[in-house]
Design an enzyme around this catalytic site. Sequence first.
Site, short mmCIF file in Angstrom:
data_model
loop_
_atom_site.label_atom_id
_atom_site.label_comp_id
_atom_site.label_asym_id
_atom_site.label_seq_id
_atom_site.Cartn_x
_atom_site.Cartn_y
_atom_site.Cartn_z
N CYS A 81 0.83 -1.20 0.00
CA CYS A 81 0.00 0.00 0.00
C CYS A 81 0.88 1.26 0.00
O CYS A 81 1.42 1.64 -1.03
CB CYS A 81 -0.98 -0.05 1.17
SG CYS A 81 -2.33 1.15 1.05
N HIS A 125 -3.20 -5.08 0.99
CA HIS A 125 -2.52 -5.48 2.23
C HIS A 125 -2.55 -6.99 2.42
O HIS A 125 -3.37 -7.52 3.17
CB HIS A 125 -3.19 -4.81 3.44
CG HIS A 125 -2.90 -3.36 3.58
ND1 HIS A 125 -1.76 -2.89 4.18
CD2 HIS A 125 -3.61 -2.27 3.19
CE1 HIS A 125 -1.77 -1.57 4.17
NE2 HIS A 125 -2.88 -1.17 3.57
N GLU A 179 -0.66 -8.59 4.19
CA GLU A 179 -0.22 -8.85 5.56
C GLU A 179 -1.34 -8.74 6.59
O GLU A 179 -1.17 -9.18 7.74
CB GLU A 179 0.92 -7.89 5.95
CG GLU A 179 0.50 -6.46 6.27
CD GLU A 179 0.33 -5.57 5.06
OE1 GLU A 179 0.27 -4.33 5.24
OE2 GLU A 179 0.25 -6.09 3.93
#
Length: 289
Positions: A107, A201, A203
């Site tokens: 991002c 994202h 993660e």
Amino acid sequence: MSAARLLVVEGNTAEARARQVAFGGQVASEGYAQLLRELFPGTVTVDICYPADAGANLPDASGLEGYDGIAITGSSLNIYTGGPEISQQIDLMRTAFTTDVPVFGSCWGLQLLTVAAGGAVRRNPRGREVGFGRRIRMTAQGVEHPMFDGKPAVFEAMTVHLDEVETLPEGARLLASNDHSVVQAAEIPVGRTVCWGVQYHPEYPFREMAAIFRRLQPSLVAEGFFADEEEEATFIADLEHFEREPANAALAWRYGIDGAVIRKDLRTLEIANWITHQVLPGRARRLRG
């Protein structure tokens, strides 16, 4: 054999980090570091640096050379506003470009790499993309790219951003797009290194997205994502339900998502592939493994 050394670059200021924690979330860099250790237990060690903080002790080129990979978190900053909390991050990335250490950005990380390498970022004229990025499609180059090994060619992903890459740096390769942002993933060769970045994202777990929605209230109602805060509260509760029960078929049907988001191994695949195809081979080339 010693573990690979990774550096996570925190994109947020101390104030923004504290605000996310206050809404039940986690400091972005701590969550990123935790995921890296979980994906490769016993294989990696992780340090964190905070270039958005005044007086931060940041590594120079020789310090960065001691790492096998650099990962950049998201951030609530807007890169075009400028200021020392942003310029310090740009300077750190330009220093990283003088090394042969591979870089991955999520991002804000993609946006930071883009600007540091000579591209441009703007406020997205279509507004915010939040929750699940829809119908992210690999380009022809993306289908063949090792970052997407094992990923469906069209997929959804956790996402939250107001800004987007307007122009990629010279030599960059566009790897994925959707109807909201042309640049959803890219490879950026710059200096001595190669950077991989995604606008979403991989993660994030569901619980982190729930905290972000709590933090953004009532902005998301004002922006038309929800009719009222009660409707948003229902969505947040469903995100938390997903965290407890990711295989809940009824919830998956309700939100139109599948394994690319629900399964942790598929959701985080871009990061795992970066370690597998960039970090560990680079470490071997430098005779560290």
